[in-house]
Scaffold this motif. Structure first.
Motif, short mmCIF file in Angstrom:
data_model
loop_
_atom_site.label_atom_id
_atom_site.label_comp_id
_atom_site.label_asym_id
_atom_site.label_seq_id
_atom_site.Cartn_x
_atom_site.Cartn_y
_atom_site.Cartn_z
N HIS A 1 -71.00 -6.70 14.85
CA HIS A 1 -70.70 -8.08 14.47
C HIS A 1 -70.80 -9.04 15.66
N ALA A 2 -71.23 -8.52 16.84
CA ALA A 2 -71.34 -9.35 18.05
C ALA A 2 -70.06 -10.16 18.26
N SER A 3 -68.93 -9.48 18.13
CA SER A 3 -67.64 -10.16 18.09
C SER A 3 -66.81 -9.94 19.35
N PRO A 4 -66.62 -10.97 20.18
CA PRO A 4 -65.70 -10.85 21.31
C PRO A 4 -64.27 -10.57 20.85
N ALA A 5 -63.87 -11.16 19.74
CA ALA A 5 -62.53 -10.90 19.21
C ALA A 5 -62.39 -9.43 18.85
N GLY A 6 -63.44 -8.85 18.29
CA GLY A 6 -63.41 -7.43 17.95
C GLY A 6 -63.29 -6.56 19.18
N LEU A 7 -63.99 -6.93 20.25
CA LEU A 7 -63.89 -6.15 21.49
C LEU A 7 -62.47 -6.21 22.06
N LEU A 8 -61.86 -7.39 22.00
CA LEU A 8 -60.50 -7.54 22.49
C LEU A 8 -59.53 -6.72 21.64
N LEU A 9 -59.73 -6.73 20.33
CA LEU A 9 -58.88 -5.93 19.44
C LEU A 9 -59.11 -4.44 19.65
N THR A 10 -60.35 -4.06 19.95
CA THR A 10 -60.63 -2.65 20.24
C THR A 10 -59.87 -2.20 21.48
N ALA A 11 -59.76 -3.08 22.47
CA ALA A 11 -58.97 -2.75 23.66
C ALA A 11 -57.50 -2.54 23.28
N VAL A 12 -57.00 -3.33 22.34
CA VAL A 12 -55.62 -3.15 21.87
C VAL A 12 -55.48 -1.79 21.18
N VAL A 13 -56.48 -1.41 20.39
CA VAL A 13 -56.47 -0.10 19.75
C VAL A 13 -56.40 1.00 20.80
N ALA A 14 -57.26 0.91 21.83
CA ALA A 14 -57.29 1.93 22.88
C ALA A 14 -55.95 2.00 23.61
N ILE A 15 -55.36 0.86 23.89
CA ILE A 15 -54.07 0.84 24.59
C ILE A 15 -52.98 1.45 23.72
N SER A 16 -52.97 1.10 22.44
CA SER A 16 -51.93 1.64 21.54
C SER A 16 -52.06 3.15 21.40
N TYR A 17 -53.29 3.67 21.34
CA TYR A 17 -53.49 5.11 21.24
C TYR A 17 -53.12 5.80 22.56
N THR A 18 -53.41 5.16 23.69
CA THR A 18 -53.05 5.74 24.98
C THR A 18 -51.54 5.90 25.08
N ILE A 19 -50.81 4.88 24.65
CA ILE A 19 -49.34 4.95 24.66
C ILE A 19 -48.86 6.03 23.70
N ALA A 20 -49.50 6.10 22.53
CA ALA A 20 -49.12 7.11 21.55
C ALA A 20 -49.31 8.52 22.10
N VAL A 21 -50.42 8.75 22.80
CA VAL A 21 -50.68 10.08 23.38
C VAL A 21 -49.61 10.43 24.41
N LEU A 22 -49.25 9.47 25.25
CA LEU A 22 -48.22 9.71 26.27
C LEU A 22 -46.87 10.00 25.62
N ALA B 1 -53.71 -8.99 13.18
CA ALA B 1 -54.48 -7.79 13.51
C ALA B 1 -53.84 -7.03 14.68
N VAL B 2 -53.43 -7.76 15.72
CA VAL B 2 -52.78 -7.12 16.87
C VAL B 2 -51.49 -6.43 16.44
N LEU B 3 -50.71 -7.10 15.61
CA LEU B 3 -49.44 -6.52 15.15
C LEU B 3 -49.67 -5.27 14.30
#
Length: 240
Positions: free
Chosen positions: A199-220, A60-62
């Motif tokens: 889904h009360a998912s900690p894994a989902g929250l961590l993956l959401t942070a990865v999504v936000a980071i990847s989009y932040t880099i994309a915007v830059l 998922a991260v990849l």
């Protein structure tokens, strides 16, 4: 996707196993934010639910990291060489093809995200009606931003048409661009955040942070390049 104790004397630790707190002075350079109130133990407990070595989580991260990397590399290559436009016979056909590939990749990303959540435990304290409906509301707002962005930009405007030489006449300033920049990206992030809460998912929250980071880099990465494309357009118009 998503602490590390800061350096400096005066760091205080609670009793073994307790929360670690930081002096307020260390944060004065960041607008006086009081990170001393952050309960690190709670964060450790939250992410203790996540097995980051799980194959599904890694996939998922990849997939999250790959998507913006792929479309930026391909779009810049097209802007430099016009190779896709030559292969498909026109810039519009090439852009539609890339857009279709991006949509498929986003479906794969969402599938991997969901499977990674399902393979890891829920946070019992969040598996409640209010959490579910809060997540549903956040996802609904995210969906609104994504759909309204697409309608405002059109297919080629959404899927990097400017890299293919398909330029918009003027900057879009209507909703949702009147509310925030890059609403497509942040709307997508909100959808994943809401999905994780549902889904009360900690894994989902961590993956959401990865999504936000990847989009932040994309915007830059994308922002200055796109601005340069339109700057050259305006320069060309003025020189005529």
């Amino acid at each position: 996707m998503a602490g590390r104790p800061g350096p400096g004397a005066g760091r205080r630790e609670a009793a073994a196993g307790g929360a670690r707190r930081f002096p307020r002075e260390c944060c004065e350079g960041l607008g006086g934010l009081d990170y001393g109130q952050v309960d690190v133990a709670a964060m450790v407990r939250l992410f203790g639910y996540v097995d980051v070595t799980d194959t599904g989580f890694i996939v998922a991260v990849l997939s999250i990291a790959f998507n913006p990397l792929f479309w930026n590399v391909v779009a810049r290559w097209e802007h430099k060489t016009r190779a896709l436009s030559q292969v498909f016979g026109s810039p519009h056909a090439a852009c539609y093809c890339l857009g279709a590939v991006i949509l498929v990749l986003n479906c794969v990303r969402s599938h991997c995200f969901t499977e990674a959540m399902k393979s890891q435990p829920k946070l019992e304290g969040w598996d409640l009606h209010w959490t579910y409906y809060s997540g549903l509301a956040i996802s609904a707002v995210g969906t609104l931003f994504v759909i309204s962005s697409f309608l405002a930009l059109g297919f080629t405007g959404t899927f990097l048409g400017d890299y293919f030489g398909i330029l918009m006449e003027e900057k879009v300033t209507s909703f949702p661009f009147s509310v925030l920049d890059n609403p497509m990206y942040w709307g997508s992030t909100a959808i994943y955040l809401g999905w994780s809460l549902m889904h009360a998912s900690p894994a989902g929250l961590l993956l959401t942070a990865v999504v936000a980071i990847s989009y932040t880099i994309a915007v830059l990465y994308e922002g200055p390049f796109t601005e340069e494309i339109y700057r050259r357009k305006q320069k060309g118009v003025k020189s005529k």
